[in-house]
Design a protein around this motif. Structure first.
Motif, PDB file in Angstrom:
ATOM      1  N   PHE A 210     -10.078  18.088  23.581  1.00 40.79           N
ATOM      2  CA  PHE A 210      -9.533  19.447  23.599  1.00 40.79           C
ATOM      3  C   PHE A 210      -9.931  20.160  24.893  1.00 40.79           C
ATOM      4  O   PHE A 210      -9.116  20.826  25.535  1.00 40.79           O
TER       5      PHE A 210
ATOM      6  N   ILE B  71      -3.768  19.731  22.523  1.00 39.21           N
ATOM      7  CA  ILE B  71      -4.650  19.309  21.440  1.00 39.21           C
ATOM      8  C   ILE B  71      -5.149  20.553  20.723  1.00 39.21           C
ATOM      9  O   ILE B  71      -5.716  21.454  21.334  1.00 39.21           O
ATOM     10  N   PHE B  72      -4.850  20.590  19.434  1.00 43.47           N
ATOM     11  CA  PHE B  72      -5.233  21.732  18.612  1.00 43.47           C
ATOM     12  C   PHE B  72      -6.506  21.340  17.883  1.00 43.47           C
ATOM     13  O   PHE B  72      -6.554  20.322  17.196  1.00 43.47           O
ATOM     14  N   PHE B  73      -7.543  22.143  18.042  1.00 42.80           N
ATOM     15  CA  PHE B  73      -8.838  21.764  17.488  1.00 42.80           C
ATOM     16  C   PHE B  73      -9.564  22.975  16.916  1.00 42.80           C
ATOM     17  O   PHE B  73      -9.744  23.975  17.606  1.00 42.80           O
ATOM     18  N   VAL B  74      -9.929  22.884  15.639  1.00 41.65           N
ATOM     19  CA  VAL B  74     -10.766  23.928  15.033  1.00 41.65           C
ATOM     20  C   VAL B  74     -11.978  23.212  14.455  1.00 41.65           C
ATOM     21  O   VAL B  74     -11.888  22.520  13.439  1.00 41.65           O
TER      22      VAL B  74
ATOM     23  N   MET C 276     -10.427  20.210  11.967  1.00 46.41           N
ATOM     24  CA  MET C 276      -8.995  19.998  12.070  1.00 46.41           C
ATOM     25  C   MET C 276      -8.641  19.678  13.522  1.00 46.41           C
ATOM     26  O   MET C 276      -8.997  20.422  14.440  1.00 46.41           O
TER      27      MET C 276
ATOM     28  N   ARG D   5      -5.277  18.100  15.935  1.00 46.30           N
ATOM     29  CA  ARG D   5      -3.868  17.668  15.951  1.00 46.30           C
ATOM     30  C   ARG D   5      -3.404  17.510  17.397  1.00 46.30           C
ATOM     31  O   ARG D   5      -3.830  18.270  18.261  1.00 46.30           O
TER      32      ARG D   5
ATOM     33  N   GLN E   8      -6.329  28.875  17.357  1.00 46.63           N
ATOM     34  CA  GLN E   8      -7.690  28.330  17.474  1.00 46.63           C
ATOM     35  C   GLN E   8      -8.706  29.446  17.647  1.00 46.63           C
ATOM     36  O   GLN E   8      -9.778  29.436  17.050  1.00 46.63           O
TER      37      GLN E   8
ATOM     38  N   ALA F 262      -9.081  31.227  14.267  1.00 46.12           N
ATOM     39  CA  ALA F 262      -9.763  30.377  13.287  1.00 46.12           C
ATOM     40  C   ALA F 262     -11.265  30.335  13.596  1.00 46.12           C
ATOM     41  O   ALA F 262     -12.089  30.368  12.685  1.00 46.12           O
TER      42      ALA F 262
END
Lengths: 298, 104
Positions: free
Chosen positions: A84, A92-95, A100, A102, B56, B59
């Motif tokens: 990320f 790149i989606f990142f939590v 999570m 994606r 993001q 969150a």
């Protein structure tokens, strides 16, 4: 792969859409073909290629253009967020808190940085994602049309355009039908040209976008000339601009119902009118005399 | 519960920004303590993918509900997956204060 050098390359471009790029490039292509040149027309307007509606031709090959996009194996992912951090395209989606992660394929530019970032864990591998196709059509031996066609939904046509231009070789002359505007697909197209023909119309919109195109090309060090299409419409401002900027006026095409009719029926002006065919040939000779030899692209 | 509202400025008098991903600030309101803080939307400057980047950001701030004018197609599935509720504010000028009053 080919090692042959492409021939003299002319890009037909315009800032504003609908000024007549395809009209000029298909007629130039047709004229050169009539004067026995081995000529290739590359339709670089990959979001809506339409040159073939005027040229015809038989399809001889189709090549898929792809890019590599990452696939994350979540069973191996440690949610460190390094991929990320490496991605500059928000692909790149990142939590972290929600564990999570994606890949947003639409945003990926295929640079491969995330795969490098994940080397210690090996949770990322790459898959091929289709960007579009490059299609070759033959009119007669040595006379071809190459069509760049972006897949619907793909955000940038640059790679497809690049592949299409690269596959045009073995010709005396290459004519590039550029996409409108002055953004990346236009830059990619004119970058490989020896000379750029800018098509404009004498309206305020045409003027404004012509200026932008000229500034961009000057910045790139590309020589250019201007065709005024639908002359007689609007004002004379464009001619004053050309003389003050010392830009060559390559051709003046009148705002004429019979010309518009020929084009709207999917026909070529230079096929039906020998006078215009001569004019297009004269323009080509003028361009090559002035820019053909001095330009040492290779 | 924390609620984020897309905002054009960093005061409660600012209006609600109709864009989610490219708004300038987010007002983050805590419905339990009635505390409001403003955070800069760092995603707004992105050349692409501002929406997902803003998700993001929110969150990470434990936001559970978002109020904005519109949510793009890249953003919706991400918010849904994170169980963050979306509240569409229809046209008309609203200030952040107008929205906060609805929660009090």
């Amino acid at each position: 792969m080919n090692n042959k050098k492409p021939g003299f390359t002319i890009a037909v471009a315009s800032g504003k859409g609908g000024t007549g790029k395809t009209f000029i490039s298909t007629n130039l292509f047709n004229t050169l073909q009539k004067y026995s040149y081995k000529v290739t027309l590359v339709d670089c307007d990959a979001e809506e290629p339409n040159a073939r509606q005027f040229t015809g031709g038989k399809k001889v090959s189709t090549k898929l253009v792809t890019q590599l996009v990452p696939v994350i194996d979540e069973s191996k992912c440690v949610y460190c967020g390094k991929c990320f951090e490496y991605c500059t395209y928000n692909a790149i989606f990142f939590v972290k808190e929600a564990r999570m992660i994606r890949v947003l394929d639409d945003l990926c530019h295929g640079c491969g940085a995330c795969t490098v970032a994940c080397e210690p864990y090996g949770a990322i591998h790459e898959k091929e994602d289709e960007l579009g196709t490059v299609n070759h059509y033959e009119i007669t031996p040595g006379v071809t049309v190459v069509e760049a066609r972006t897949k619907v939904g793909v955000h940038s046509s640059v790679k497809v355009v690049k592949e299409a231009i690269r596959s045009a070789y073995d010709a005396d002359v290459v004519v590039l039908d550029s996409p409108p505007g002055t953004s990346c697909p236009f830059i990619q197209t004119v970058a490989s040209a020896d000379f750029v023909v800018l098509v404009t119309e004498p309206t305020p919109f045409g003027m404004s976008d012509l200026k932008q195109s000229v500034e961009t090309l000057r910045h790139m060090g590309k020589p250019c000339g201007v065709i005024v299409n639908r002359a007689g419409l609007g004002t004379n401002e464009v001619y004053d601009y050309l003389s003050s900027e010392q830009l060559p006026l390559l051709m003046n095409i009148p705002f004429d119902r019979s010309i518009a009719r020929i084009y709207s029926e999917g026909n070529l002006l230079t096929e039906q009118d020998d006078g215009w065919q001569m004019q297009f040939n004269l323009m080509y000779n003028l361009i090559t005399e002035r820019y053909g030899i001095s330009c040492n692209k290779w | 519960m924390k609620v984020a509202i897309s905002a054009t400025g960093d005061t409660v008098e600012s209006s609600v920004d109709s864009r989610f991903g490219r708004c300038s600030f987010f007002a983050i309101f805590d419905t339990d303590t009635h505390n409001v803080k403003f955070i800069t939307n760092t995603a707004a400057e992105s050349s692409q993918g501002a929406g997902p980047a803003a998700v993001q950001l929110l969150a990470g701030n434990q936001v559970q509900q978002v109020v904005s004018g519109e949510f793009g197609m890249k953003v919706k599935p991400l918010l849904e997956q994170l169980s963050i509720k979306m509240l569409n504010l229809q046209n008309g000028q609203h200030t952040i204060l107008d929205v906060l009053k609805q929660f009090k």
